[in-house]
Design an enzyme around this catalytic site. Structure first.
Site, PDB file in Angstrom:
ATOM      1  N   CYS A  47       0.834  -1.200   0.000  1.00  0.00           N
ATOM      2  CA  CYS A  47       0.000   0.000   0.000  1.00  0.00           C
ATOM      3  C   CYS A  47       0.869   1.250   0.000  1.00  0.00           C
ATOM      4  O   CYS A  47       2.089   1.180   0.098  1.00  0.00           O
ATOM      5  CB  CYS A  47      -0.942   0.013   1.206  1.00  0.00           C
ATOM      6  SG  CYS A  47      -0.077   0.072   2.797  1.00  0.00           S
ATOM      7  N   CYS A 100       3.304   1.831   2.880  1.00  0.00           N
ATOM      8  CA  CYS A 100       4.599   1.154   2.785  1.00  0.00           C
ATOM      9  C   CYS A 100       5.598   2.038   2.035  1.00  0.00           C
ATOM     10  O   CYS A 100       6.752   2.177   2.450  1.00  0.00           O
ATOM     11  CB  CYS A 100       4.456  -0.186   2.065  1.00  0.00           C
ATOM     12  SG  CYS A 100       3.402  -1.394   2.900  1.00  0.00           S
ATOM     13  N   ASP A 118       5.567  26.214 -32.702  1.00  0.00           N
ATOM     14  CA  ASP A 118       6.684  26.627 -33.541  1.00  0.00           C
ATOM     15  C   ASP A 118       6.367  26.140 -34.957  1.00  0.00           C
ATOM     16  O   ASP A 118       5.435  25.337 -35.148  1.00  0.00           O
ATOM     17  CB  ASP A 118       7.972  26.007 -33.017  1.00  0.00           C
ATOM     18  CG  ASP A 118       9.156  26.310 -33.911  1.00  0.00           C
ATOM     19  OD1 ASP A 118       9.322  27.482 -34.303  1.00  0.00           O
ATOM     20  OD2 ASP A 118       9.913  25.368 -34.226  1.00  0.00           O
ATOM     21  N   ASP A 141      10.371  22.588 -31.354  1.00  0.00           N
ATOM     22  CA  ASP A 141      11.537  21.740 -31.505  1.00  0.00           C
ATOM     23  C   ASP A 141      12.330  21.717 -30.210  1.00  0.00           C
ATOM     24  O   ASP A 141      12.493  22.742 -29.551  1.00  0.00           O
ATOM     25  CB  ASP A 141      12.409  22.254 -32.654  1.00  0.00           C
ATOM     26  CG  ASP A 141      13.629  21.397 -32.844  1.00  0.00           C
ATOM     27  OD1 ASP A 141      14.692  21.794 -32.360  1.00  0.00           O
ATOM     28  OD2 ASP A 141      13.508  20.316 -33.443  1.00  0.00           O
ATOM     29  N   ASP A 179      14.212  25.683 -29.519  1.00  0.00           N
ATOM     30  CA  ASP A 179      13.123  26.305 -28.761  1.00  0.00           C
ATOM     31  C   ASP A 179      13.221  26.015 -27.271  1.00  0.00           C
ATOM     32  O   ASP A 179      12.246  26.191 -26.541  1.00  0.00           O
ATOM     33  CB  ASP A 179      11.761  25.815 -29.287  1.00  0.00           C
ATOM     34  CG  ASP A 179      11.386  26.499 -30.585  1.00  0.00           C
ATOM     35  OD1 ASP A 179      11.668  27.699 -30.720  1.00  0.00           O
ATOM     36  OD2 ASP A 179      10.823  25.827 -31.457  1.00  0.00           O
TER      37      ASP A 179
END
Length: 773
Positions: free
Chosen positions: A73, A76, A482, A664, A668
């Site tokens: 869980c 833990c 872009d 890109d 960028d």
């Protein structure tokens, strides 16, 4: 690189050594899959061994990847992470929910790795050296154990229930004497007690380990309920009592095991994208020797420069370049596209892709974890193991939740003891409260959605890099694109070849093959076999030049080549290069970058869904205006420098806009970093360097719409999961306090709540993208 290895210990889980693919583990070294336990000799961590588990990052910090056992869980995970972070030397400690993988980074000065992880092992969480080859096996073994325990509990529950019906029927008639009742009780005990001892092991072992470490976990109250019910029943049987609870004990185990098995199955379906990718790695490679001989070796033994034979139906073990042969590859792992891709000599290919056609030879360029597949796995794991806002919220709620529930259980015990004057009844009601209020559903609310979302996006060729990327993407209202390499494919083609003399084209190609500039590469492609290269000097941002027969030849921009301004040439909207020969001849090369095939449809769909669309490009005014008109983008700006794009994004943010920047990953980077969230198309070379939060492979721009849809759908599912968890506890806790819930009903309810959260999250896998999100 600093390294640490482990000496061999007998595996506490299997009792045997491990042999993976025939490779031997050197004597004295712990094999993958062996478990470090609290009884282990920690001095067996040895420095400078060739088989290592500890590595060093670029800053000199030590890193360790291990699998953690006995985790069930969110509590833990929190316990493990907090225990490790309590050491001041630890920089980072993250546990991956789905892979059970612990990533630990620390400052190694004077730190013994054995002492560093010893507190976690002492808490009852054995550690296993991480190896992806064992992931599938470990999951299968765990499910098999649960199925065997489930079968035993089911068999015992059915039989004890039949006996209980007889006993209860006899209690309301005069036909059954004490001797008959006692006999049926003893038969029930003979069936139930061995079944409880066997089928309860998954819970008992976990609870015992937690108690030894001085803490509790979700299996402690479960084990307590089963043991108390069985012990009280045995005591009643010995003293010829009227009431026993053997049927409750085994039936409680039966339903708990059903819940745990189904929970495991649901988690397996939501298994992390990174884990599934690891299972696609080839384990062996066929190396072609200098004499043409073929040798099969472990993939780890392949080095860059080796020639590797890939047979039809095999996965590529390394990144490389096709050296011989032609074939078709299934590259859906990389691009998300289902259609096979044809490859021929000279083309790049990547590890993990599948050869569908004829055998090919490739020259290895990247091997091991340095391949594209390794890059993708690292990115996905970093995103999945991160702590996004919703995960941190769930962790905080779970932290405060546990003390409150334990306090309620104590008050329930006291209240029922006073009211019913029976500590047995009071204890059973308190245990029922502890079982029914396990915070598993709350802890699973976010991680399951995250791994399902990451897996779905990966299937579409989209990689999630940022842990909170989905959360930020879900709230965007503005999308800024872009142009080059984003709305367009970034692959420029020569469009006026018919106007160029063959000798001029070949000369330009010989120059262009020395540069990675897109226009120079386009000329090199158009020139084909251009001949031997030249002694070329590249002037960044301007062009290329070389000396032939004491005369200078230039290939580059109009200004670099000294070409006079010409109004007619300016009408050419696309990019251009000029070649200036030694005799003064000037040759224009014109190019065109093609739109991505689905760019128009994607822009139209995003606008229809209510997003504001903008275009920022560094290209010329005429080029950007033409593209914007073609795509129907009204908000556009041309000739934007990187700092101009950043300024524009900041102004949008100040106006209250949540901006997604799609650009890109290289030129960028400042804009990508300054946006609220960012997405980048990327080639294999820059996949791990881009500043974007998401990366999409392939040629389809539809990845933008898909990523936004998945992000918004994920947010809805997370909120639904939180609502389910709170609704469940809001109803269950009062019922348990008031005594309307038995431990058996609590077990069914607790398992059902966790399962409901997992199944609700899995809906994301099949949800289709509609017109609105």
């Amino acid at each position: 690189m600093g390294q640490v290895a482990l000496k061999a210990q007998d595996s506490l889980t299997t009792g045997r050594s491990h042999d993976l693919g025939g490779s031997c583990c050197p004597a004295g070294v712990l094999a993958f899959g062996d478990v470090l336990s609290p009884e282990a000799d920690y001095s067996n961590f040895v420095s400078a061994d060739p088989v290592a588990f500890v590595e060093a990052d670029q800053d000199g910090n030590a890193m360790l990847h291990v699998l953690v056992e006995n985790m069930h869980c969110a509590d833990c995970i929190r316990t493990i992470e907090q225990t490790l972070k309590s050491n001041p030397a630890v920089i980072e400690a993250r546990v991956n929910f789905s892979t059970r993988r612990l990533f630990l980074r620390w400052r190694p000065d004077g730190i013994d790795v054995a002492e560093l992880v010893k507190p976690v092992i002492a808490l009852g969480y054995p550690l296993t050296p991480y190896n992806s080859a064992l992931i599938r096996t470990a999951a299968a073994e765990e499910n098999a154990k649960l199925l065997r325990a489930l079968a035993v509990a089911g068999f015992a529950a059915a039989n004890v229930m039949l006996l209980s019906v007889s006993v209860w029927a006899g209690l309301f008639s005069d036909d059954m004497g004490p001797a008959t009742r006692d006999f049926l009780h003893w038969v029930s005990a003979l069936i139930a007690l061995p079944a409880v001892a066997y089928a309860g092991q998954p819970f008992f072992k976990s609870a015992l380990a937690a108690l030894r470490a001085g803490r509790t976990n979700m299996d402690v109250p479960i084990s307590l309920a089963v043991i108390l019910a069985s012990s009280m029943s045995l005591a009643e049987t010995i003293r010829s009592g009227h009431y026993v609870y053997f049927d409750a004990s085994v039936t409680l185990l039966f339903f708990l095991l059903i819940g745990r098995y189904l929970d495991n199955a649901a988690r397996s379906k939501a298994r992390s994208a990174a884990e599934r990718l690891l299972l696609l790695k080839a384990v062996a490679a066929t190396v072609v020797g200098a004499d043409g001989s073929l040798t099969t070796v472990p993939v780890e033994a392949v080095t860059p420069g080796s020639r590797v034979r890939i047979m039809a139906g095999d996965r590529l073990p390394v990144d490389g370049v096709v050296a011989l042969g032609r074939s078709e590859l299934d590259v859906s792992l990389i691009t998300g596209e289902s259609l096979p891709t044809a490859v021929k000599p000279g083309e790049n290919v990547f590890a993990g892709t599948l050869n569908l056609g004829a055998p090919i030879d490739i020259e290895a360029t990247k091997t091991g974890d340095n391949t594209l597949l390794g890059d993708i796995v690292r990115l996905m794991e970093a995103a999945e193991q991160g702590r996004a806002k919703y995960v941190r919220l769930a962790d905080r709620l779970s932290r405060y939740y546990a003390p409150v529930v334990h306090l309620l259980a104590a008050l329930t015990f006291i209240g029922w003891w006073i009211y019913a004057a029976s500590w047995q009844i009071a204890l059973m009601q308190a245990v029922a409260l502890l079982i029914i209020t396990c915070p598993c559903a709350l802890g699973l609310a976010v991680p399951v959605v995250q791994v399902v979302a990451s897996g779905r996006l990966l299937m579409k060729g989209i990689l999630v890099k940022a842990a909170d990327g989905l959360e930020r993407l879900a709230v965007v209202d503005t999308i800024v694109f872009d142009k080059t390499g984003t709305l367009t494919e970034g692959r420029l083609d020569l469009v006026n070849r018919d106007e160029i003399e063959e000798a001029d084209l070949l000369l330009a190609a010989r120059l262009g093959q020395h540069s990675r500039h897109p226009l120079a590469r386009a000329i090199a492609r158009a020139g084909g076999a251009a001949g031997p290269g030249l002694d070329v000097i590249e002037c960044p941002g301007e062009g290329l030049k070389t000396i032939q027969a004491n005369d200078e030849i230039r290939l580059g921009s109009r200004a670099f080549c000294g070409v006079a301004e010409d109004a007619a040439a300016d009408k050419q909207a696309g990019p251009e290069l000029w070649l200036k020969r030694a005799d003064g001849t000037e040759v224009q090369f014109r190019f065109r970058d093609h739109l991505r095939a689905d760019a128009y449809d994607v822009i139209r769909d995003l606008k229809a869904r209510g997003y504001m669309i903008a275009l920022l490009s560094g290209d010329r005014q005429a080029v950007v205006a033409e593209l914007a008109a073609e795509l129907g983008i009204d908000n556009w700006q041309a000739q934007q420098k990187p700092e101009d794009k950043v300024a524009c994004l900041e102004s949008l943010a100040k106006a209250g806009r949540k901006v997604l920047m799609v650009g890109d990953g290289l030129n960028d980077a400042p804009a990508l970093a300054s946006a609220h969230v960012s997405l980048s198309p990327a080639t294999a070379a820059d996949i791990s360097q881009t500043a974007a939060d998401f990366i999409f492979q392939g040629r389809q721009l539809s990845a933008v719409g898909e990523a936004i849809f998945v992000a918004r759908a994920s947010r809805r599912l997370i909120l639904e999961n939180f609502a389910l968890a709170f609704l469940y506890n809001g109803v269950a806790i009062p019922l348990a306090v008031l005594g309307f819930v038995t431990p058996l009903i609590a077990a069914v309810a607790m398992s059902s709540s966790s399962l409901a959260v997992c199944l609700n999250s899995l809906r994301l896998r099949s949800r289709k993208m509609g017109g609105a999100s």
